[in-house]
Design an enzyme around this catalytic site. Structure first.
Site, PDB file in Angstrom:
ATOM      1  N   TYR A  53       0.955  -1.076  -0.026  1.00 30.40           N
ATOM      2  CA  TYR A  53      -0.056   0.129   0.050  1.00 30.40           C
ATOM      3  C   TYR A  53       0.809   1.431  -0.006  1.00 30.40           C
ATOM      4  CZ  TYR A  53      -4.003  -2.929   1.123  1.00 30.40           C
ATOM      5  OH  TYR A  53      -5.344  -3.699   0.100  1.00 30.40           O
ATOM      6  N   PHE A 218     -21.464   7.289  -5.592  1.00 28.68           N
ATOM      7  CA  PHE A 218     -21.251   8.179  -5.679  1.00 28.68           C
ATOM      8  C   PHE A 218     -21.115   9.124  -6.480  1.00 28.68           C
ATOM      9  CE2 PHE A 218     -19.817   6.251  -1.745  1.00 28.68           C
ATOM     10  CZ  PHE A 218     -21.050   6.753  -0.673  1.00 28.68           C
TER      11      PHE A 218
HETATM   12  P1  NAP Z   1     -14.655   1.740  -0.655  1.00 35.33           P
HETATM   13  O1  NAP Z   1     -15.430   2.509   0.830  1.00 35.33           O
HETATM   14  O2  NAP Z   1     -15.729   0.854  -1.604  1.00 35.33           O
HETATM   15  O3  NAP Z   1     -14.584   3.021  -1.441  1.00 35.33           O
HETATM   16  C1  NAP Z   1     -13.663   4.216  -0.471  1.00 35.33           C
HETATM   17  C2  NAP Z   1     -13.604   5.591  -1.789  1.00 35.33           C
HETATM   18  O4  NAP Z   1     -15.226   5.738  -1.498  1.00 35.33           O
HETATM   19  C3  NAP Z   1     -12.887   6.682  -0.799  1.00 35.33           C
HETATM   20  O5  NAP Z   1     -12.491   7.502  -2.418  1.00 35.33           O
HETATM   21  C4  NAP Z   1     -14.345   7.299   0.152  1.00 35.33           C
HETATM   22  O6  NAP Z   1     -13.282   8.575  -0.275  1.00 35.33           O
HETATM   23  C5  NAP Z   1     -15.084   7.073  -1.370  1.00 35.33           C
HETATM   24  N1  NAP Z   1     -16.310   7.460  -0.290  1.00 35.33           N
HETATM   25  C6  NAP Z   1     -16.858   7.394   0.870  1.00 35.33           C
HETATM   26  N2  NAP Z   1     -17.952   7.329   1.072  1.00 35.33           N
HETATM   27  C7  NAP Z   1     -18.008   8.418   0.347  1.00 35.33           C
HETATM   28  C8  NAP Z   1     -19.172   9.310   0.569  1.00 35.33           C
HETATM   29  N3  NAP Z   1     -20.169   9.309   1.149  1.00 35.33           N
HETATM   30  N4  NAP Z   1     -19.289  10.577  -0.373  1.00 35.33           N
HETATM   31  C9  NAP Z   1     -18.351   9.923  -2.217  1.00 35.33           C
HETATM   32  N5  NAP Z   1     -17.801   9.004  -1.280  1.00 35.33           N
HETATM   33  C10 NAP Z   1     -17.092   8.800  -0.934  1.00 35.33           C
HETATM   34  O7  NAP Z   1     -13.078   1.391  -0.177  1.00 35.33           O
HETATM   35  P2  NAP Z   1     -11.645   1.562  -0.490  1.00 35.33           P
HETATM   36  O8  NAP Z   1     -11.223   1.921   0.173  1.00 35.33           O
HETATM   37  O9  NAP Z   1     -12.380   0.782  -2.206  1.00 35.33           O
HETATM   38  O10 NAP Z   1     -11.650  -0.608  -0.344  1.00 35.33           O
HETATM   39  C11 NAP Z   1     -11.414  -0.673   1.733  1.00 35.33           C
HETATM   40  C12 NAP Z   1     -10.437  -1.315   2.246  1.00 35.33           C
HETATM   41  O11 NAP Z   1     -10.232  -2.611   1.574  1.00 35.33           O
HETATM   42  C13 NAP Z   1      -8.651  -0.648   1.692  1.00 35.33           C
HETATM   43  O12 NAP Z   1      -8.107   0.737   2.418  1.00 35.33           O
HETATM   44  C14 NAP Z   1      -7.929  -1.876   2.001  1.00 35.33           C
HETATM   45  O13 NAP Z   1      -7.524  -1.995   2.921  1.00 35.33           O
HETATM   46  C15 NAP Z   1      -9.203  -2.955   1.291  1.00 35.33           C
HETATM   47  N6  NAP Z   1      -8.895  -3.681  -0.154  1.00 35.33           N
HETATM   48  C16 NAP Z   1      -8.475  -4.831   0.046  1.00 35.33           C
HETATM   49  C17 NAP Z   1      -8.292  -4.791  -1.557  1.00 35.33           C
HETATM   50  C18 NAP Z   1      -7.064  -6.604  -1.405  1.00 35.33           C
HETATM   51  O14 NAP Z   1      -6.844  -6.863  -2.746  1.00 35.33           O
HETATM   52  N7  NAP Z   1      -7.221  -7.242  -0.606  1.00 35.33           N
HETATM   53  C19 NAP Z   1      -8.007  -4.162  -2.589  1.00 35.33           C
HETATM   54  C20 NAP Z   1      -9.113  -3.678  -2.485  1.00 35.33           C
HETATM   55  C21 NAP Z   1      -8.864  -2.439  -1.282  1.00 35.33           C
HETATM   56  P3  NAP Z   1     -12.728   9.904   1.179  1.00 35.33           P
HETATM   57  O15 NAP Z   1     -11.298   9.236   1.236  1.00 35.33           O
HETATM   58  O16 NAP Z   1     -13.403  10.879   1.043  1.00 35.33           O
HETATM   59  O17 NAP Z   1     -14.300   9.658   1.775  1.00 35.33           O
END
Ligand code: NAP
Length: 299
Positions: A53, A218
């Site tokens: 990461y 969103f």
């Molecule tokens: P997500 O919750 O699907 O997406 C997060 C994104 O959504 C951020 O850019 C966030 O922006 C935005 N967001 C959240 N609430 C919002 C709202 N109310 N309005 C507008 N935008 C909003 O999760 P993700 O970050 O993709 O994944 C979560 C975690 O999963 C990662 O941190 C990681 O630990 C894990 N992961 C694992 C893998 C794997 O292969 N194992 C792959 C991907 C991710 P803001 O930052 O502005 O809130």
């Protein structure tokens, strides 16, 4: 907040916080500490990482901050991953992105993660992606050594299909404790490829990455996302909540004990995820979203 039992030794909070996007949040060490404290106050005591990461930098950013808050660092649980080798200025010897799940790499990667995270142990180590060149016997040997040395408490996988999970499990002394997979109203494949069913069969909770579809709902830039978003709004209005809460509630309704990983650094958005624990969608609402996502009725 409820703790979900993964094994005799390890429980994770029912909602986990994910650190993948940490570099985007531009937080100072004190602000990282504050975010972690606020998560803990909300009952989220588990943080998801991976060696790769932030171009191999997130574990260190997090560890340097939490190293200044030792009591907090001892209170929290950490999940991290290994097995992907990125092309990166921090890894100049990688001329192609590839996987490495060899014994030596797993051991080296965990020791490196422990140093960066400034911790004595990792609660759960995941193999980040299935490796077509993997030797399950070798992975299991590395896991056994790391467990014996107290460096890792439990092991799991990420993005594994059931046959890949079974092949590794067959060589292990202890059960794999989770499969971290992409699950959201916009990502239904794991319901159909057997991964969630396998977790239910053996009684382990899947962890859901990108529970809000990486934020794409969103933006709703495609017809499909717009259709899903419209149904989310309709249901959210019925509960008087925001659409992200309905997306979390949709995951939390599932009997597999899905653990969503929150991907925002904004505490009010983390709070939204926690609030979703109190929303109990009806079966018909759950299917309204399923149908919107699939684009067709169930047969
Ligand atoms: P997500 O919750 O699907 O997406 C997060 C994104 O959504 C951020 O850019 C966030 O922006 C935005 N967001 C959240 N609430 C919002 C709202 N109310 N309005 C507008 N935008 C909003 O999760 P993700 O970050 O993709 O994944 C979560 C975690 O999963 C990662 O941190 C990681 O630990 C894990 N992961 C694992 C893998 C794997 O292969 N194992 C792959 C991907 C991710 P803001 O930052 O502005 O809130």
């Amino acid at each position: 907040m409820e703790q979900i039992k993964l094994s005799q030794e390890v429980n994770l909070s029912a909602i986990v916080h994910g650190m993948w996007r940490l570099p985007e949040w531009n937080l100072s060490p004190n602000e990282i500490i504050r975010l972690v404290e606020e998560c803990v106050e909300l009952g989220i005591d588990t943080f998801d990482h991976a060696d790769i990461y932030g171009d191999y930098m997130v574990e260190e950013l997090f560890g340097n901050a939490l190293g200044q808050a030792k009591t907090l660092n001892q209170k929290i649980k950490v999940v991290t991953k290994c097995g992907i080798k990125l092309r990166s200025k921090n890894r100049p010897d990688h001329y192609i992105q590839h996987y490495d799940t060899s014994y030596d790499h797993i051991i080296w990667s965990v020791e490196n993660s422990l140093k960066k995270l400034q911790r004595d142990n990792i609660d759960v180590l995941l193999i980040h992606r299935p490796d077509p060149l993997s030797n399950p016997e070798e992975i299991a040997e590395a896991f056994t050594k790391l467990k014996k040395e107290g460096k890792v408490k439990e092991f799991g996988v990420s993005n594994y299909l059931p046959h890949q999970f079974d092949a590794l499990q067959a060589y292990m002394d202890s059960p794999l404790v989770t499969n971290q997979i992409e699950i959201s109203v916009a990502a239904l494949q794991e319901f159909e490829n057997g991964a969630i069913s396998l977790c239910q069969e053996i009684g382990i909770p899947p962890m859901a990455w990108s529970p809000l579809a990486g934020g794409n709902i969103f933006k709703a830039e495609t017809h499909r996302f717009l259709t899903i978003k419209n149904v989310l709004h309709k249901i959210a209005e019925q509960y008087g909540v925001s659409i992200d809460q309905i997306m979390y509630a949709w995951l939390l309704k599932h009997p597999a004990n899905i653990i969503p990983i929150v991907g925002s650094g904004k505490i009010e958005r983390v709070q939204s995820a926690v609030n979703a624990l109190n929303i109990d969608l009806t079966t018909q609402q759950w299917f309204e979203l399923w149908v919107a996502s699939k684009g067709e009725n169930v047969p």
